[in-house]
Design a protein around this motif. Sequence first.
Motif, short mmCIF file in Angstrom:
data_model
loop_
_atom_site.label_atom_id
_atom_site.label_comp_id
_atom_site.label_asym_id
_atom_site.label_seq_id
_atom_site.Cartn_x
_atom_site.Cartn_y
_atom_site.Cartn_z
N LYS A 82 0.90 -1.29 0.12
CA LYS A 82 -0.01 0.32 0.01
C LYS A 82 0.81 1.29 -0.06
CE LYS A 82 -2.47 -1.11 3.65
NZ LYS A 82 -3.51 -0.84 4.79
N VAL A 121 -7.05 -0.67 -2.65
CA VAL A 121 -6.07 -0.07 -2.93
C VAL A 121 -5.20 -0.60 -4.29
CG1 VAL A 121 -3.72 0.97 -2.35
CG2 VAL A 121 -5.47 1.21 -0.78
N TYR A 125 -5.27 0.76 -8.23
CA TYR A 125 -3.90 1.11 -8.63
C TYR A 125 -3.71 0.57 -10.08
CZ TYR A 125 0.98 2.26 -9.03
OH TYR A 125 2.29 2.76 -9.38
#
Length: 1145
Positions: A82, A121, A125
């Motif tokens: 992360k 996340v 991404y």
Amino acid sequence: PRPHPAAPPGPMGADGWQLGSSSDAEKQFSRCAAKLRGLRPDCGQLRPELNLLFDQLLSENYNKTFYPNINIRAEDVCSLLKHASGLVPLSQEHLVVKLCQLIHHLLNQLKVIMDEQTLDVLVNYTARALKMCSTWTHSDVLLALSTVVYGNGLQCHQHLSDLLGEDGMLLVYSASSQENMELRRVALTCMANICFRIPGQQPLDDQYRSVCFTVFLKTLQSPKPPNTDELFYCMVIQAALKGLQCCLSGGKWKFSGGEELGSVLASLKRLMFHGAPGVSVEWPAVLYPAPLPQYEGLSVPKPAEPPKSSDPPKDGSNKKKKSRGKGKKTSAEESRGNDGEEDDKEAVSATLQKRGGREGGRGEGESLCKSSATSLYPSWIRNSSDSEFSDSEGNAQSKLRLYHGRVRQGALHCLLAVVKGVEKRTLYGYWSSFIPDSPVGGPPPLNLLTIILKDPSPKVRASALQVLSAMLDGSRQFLAVAEDTASPRTSYTPFSFSLATAVRELHRALSLALLAETAPQTLTQVIKCLAYMVANAPYHRLRPGLLSPLWKQMRPYVRHRDVNVRVSVLTLYGALVTTQAPLPEVRLLLQQPDSGGCSTGSFTPDGVSSPSRTPTIQPQRSLHTHSPHVLHTPGEEDSLAPWLLRLCVSLVTQPREDQSDSEGASGGAVFEPSPVRLEALQVLSHLVRGYFSLTQECLCEIGQVSARCLGETDPSIQLHGAKLLEELGTGIIQQYRAENNVPESSRVPMSQVVKFWTEVLSGPLNGALQNEQHPMLQTSACDTLSSILPQAFAQLPDKTQLMCITVLLGLTYSENYLVKTAAVRALGVYILFPCLREDVMFVADTANTVLAALDDRSPNVRAKAAWSLGNLTDTLIVNIVGVDFQEELSDMLLLKMLQAATRASADKDRVKSNAVRALGNLLHFLRQSQLTRSAFQHPLEDAVRALVKTVQSEATMKVRWNACYALGNAFKNPALPLDSALWSHDAFSALCHVVTSCKNFKVRIKSAAALAVPSHRGCYGDTKRFSCVWHSLATALENSEDTNDFLEYRYSASLRHTLSQALLHLLSVSEPQDMPALGASLAGEEGRGIKEHLVRYLRAEEGGEEGTEGEKDTRGDSFNPQQRIRRLHITLVFIFGILTGHYRL
């Protein structure tokens, strides 16, 4: 397309990989993670620092295969990824690629389970990277995305519309128009991982699963693009197959209407032969279900030159070649979606050598077309050691063959998912496309048997066998139609004969595969497939002779060096002695004397040790002594126990002579491995159950084997020993049942039965009953106690009987519901024993125990308690003639039983069915003195109303059938106030309603029988109620053939018989005040049908021709001819008197 780079090398192990310590990898990870956490987006040297840290993290090997003790916490990995995703902007594409490689590297090797925040996340991404980064990065981005979504498709629902919606990135890259095959492959892998479901999870939404399914199917159906490397095309097809398998396995899948299922099966069948040498066919786009065979038409093949020699290649030609190098792993091998796939370990040339021997010694295999067999036989098998390829070309050919094999294996895995997911009845229509149903003649059809016999890869052959096993599993009802005992008609081939031919073809092909197979894992699958076939085929409807060759062919394999092969052989023998037992052909095989060795000539399969172990068991000899092997004359052999029984006893009790498996401790007696011994005990149980008459000579010896097993420390061995004892006891009980008509000379003598149980009950069975650490063992031991022959129990010593009863009563208080259930059931069996049912103290103790179990929270315990209560009340009815028994039995106990049975009648159906049976018996048993007591008034009314409610309910038909029977049983009690009680009207009304309206004829039959139970006119109440009962029975008789269910129609004759009996009974008890109503009924249109049925019934009773066969078979009363004629005369005069108004008492 650029293949994904392999993970940087780390410490290597035994195959050239030098292992470092797991602590080094942990320290490196901790150091890099700490540095990474210290970085911020505004750092001056951010890019070089990230480059260095990513390289260091990628250089370590975290694979738990090499480092099983590696301890890197999942939360640390999630935190690192992360944080790193927040440091790498999408404009820095080289860093984006390295981060994506790191995501795949860490998640894949450490098997990290991510939290929801990390998942969100990383998916966000990588999804943004697909939109904003250049195309050259997308291969690595998709690989990272596929790793992140593996098994997490449902949790990514907020991103799925961007990925799988209209114009989604995954749909764009997976389309057949995509020229970059690497991107297409990784996109398909990503979609497969989204569809993948971990067991226990909810499946992906049908909307997105359907989108993926369509893409996978179109990929499989589309031809290879021009100028595309075959290797990359295989990788794309393999990814699509994996995705299709995930769709089919990820929860229930319903194929849409039309040709979707046929299209899937057609594609999978084509890919089952992808890259198979010599296969050149025009494949259909759709397979259609049809009862007739559907084979593909072979295109005109080029004339194949026959091989110069049929001998297998000489040793030394390719034998010493090493296994192919693993080389550089491709990205396909690194994806988490391909975790289940392994490289083929066997050397290519060694495999070819083995397959070269598969053509020799086939026997019936010569019936295959030689030219076609040659074309199917790979040219690279027939070549000598002088290769026509250079080294680089040879490696390329080997790799291509490997990938072709993976495609075929993937197609078979998909087909297995289809077989398991589609309803059996639907799949039967496609059997002819995968299993031949006609003898081989001319060019061989392409089906599963072709792969099993011809494919060069043992893994592919094993996969085909798994598919065939799944098709055969549960097909007993379908194959039950097969029959070839009669000669088929020449004009057409009946479906039953086609199915029988399919069974014979399966026998032939699998027998050939058994002879030719050398890989132990595949050999195990061959034998398991044979076991499935034997368990489902109807051999009693087929010509004898199929099982004898198989029985003899399997005998050498019981000494195979591979444990799994030995276990599967015993499983097959278990199926042979279980199928349609007792089967005459199997009985003859069991009775054949042992030849002292292999029964298949001089053939010894590869992997079978040559020393023969032929155990000898003389009847009535102790199995605890291991005497040396001696030769027997034919006369002595005839008195031996069956060979299979001796083999299983030997495997369980005797040390191994060949200890090549290295099981057990060195320097002592080494027994067979536990799986072999357990399977041998299973076969013994099957043998005792199906062919008890052949095993009863060794009753005491088998009992000693069971006792020995119960004395061991392995709970599994103990459990199977107890189950074997239970089968022995059940076999003895079956012999002594009167309905089985076993001559006394053929039974086990009573003295021997008593001796057997005396030894068993004084042995280690007591320890098993008290072994609280193993509840399953206690449960099986209770079942063993319940299998004692009642006559033998009566002759056991008093202390032994008391021990059995005391132990069972004690185990009903066990905290384990399985033990409690078995103990309560055993007491329900004992209460029917003649020597115990008159013992008031035992009856009372059992009653109190059963009543306590009826309040248990476990439905299984309550169901068995209700069954035992039903048996206990059956005992009360048997003892109803004994005045002393009735007086000694406590009124309070009877009241408790009545109230408990009433409460249980509102429980689940499996409890209710026996609760209402108990209510009927109790209402029948109660005496006048008890019924007049105030304490019994309300419970009596509640009990009858419970029965009425059950009759009228929507419960299962068995429950309603029992409730009707229970009311009829209660009506037999002359002390019940049927004429005056308020509940009496409800009882008769419920029965009258059911007898006319219930769809189930068996319920109607029992309600009609109940209405005919009251023995005198007063029980039926006033004239209005009597007339209502008459009209209900008459209406039911008139409509006795009206049903939409063909299965119910078979009971119509029995229903008419019972209704006619009931009407005649009402006529016989009727009184003058009933005559007007009866006369009106018989005089009208309804009366004509009634009279016809009654006359037909009476003629059937007399033996006349007009009675139907069903009516003759179901008549309950038996009269001599004079009585029948007199009854017919009286009835006709009676009916005539009613019609003319001249009725006389």
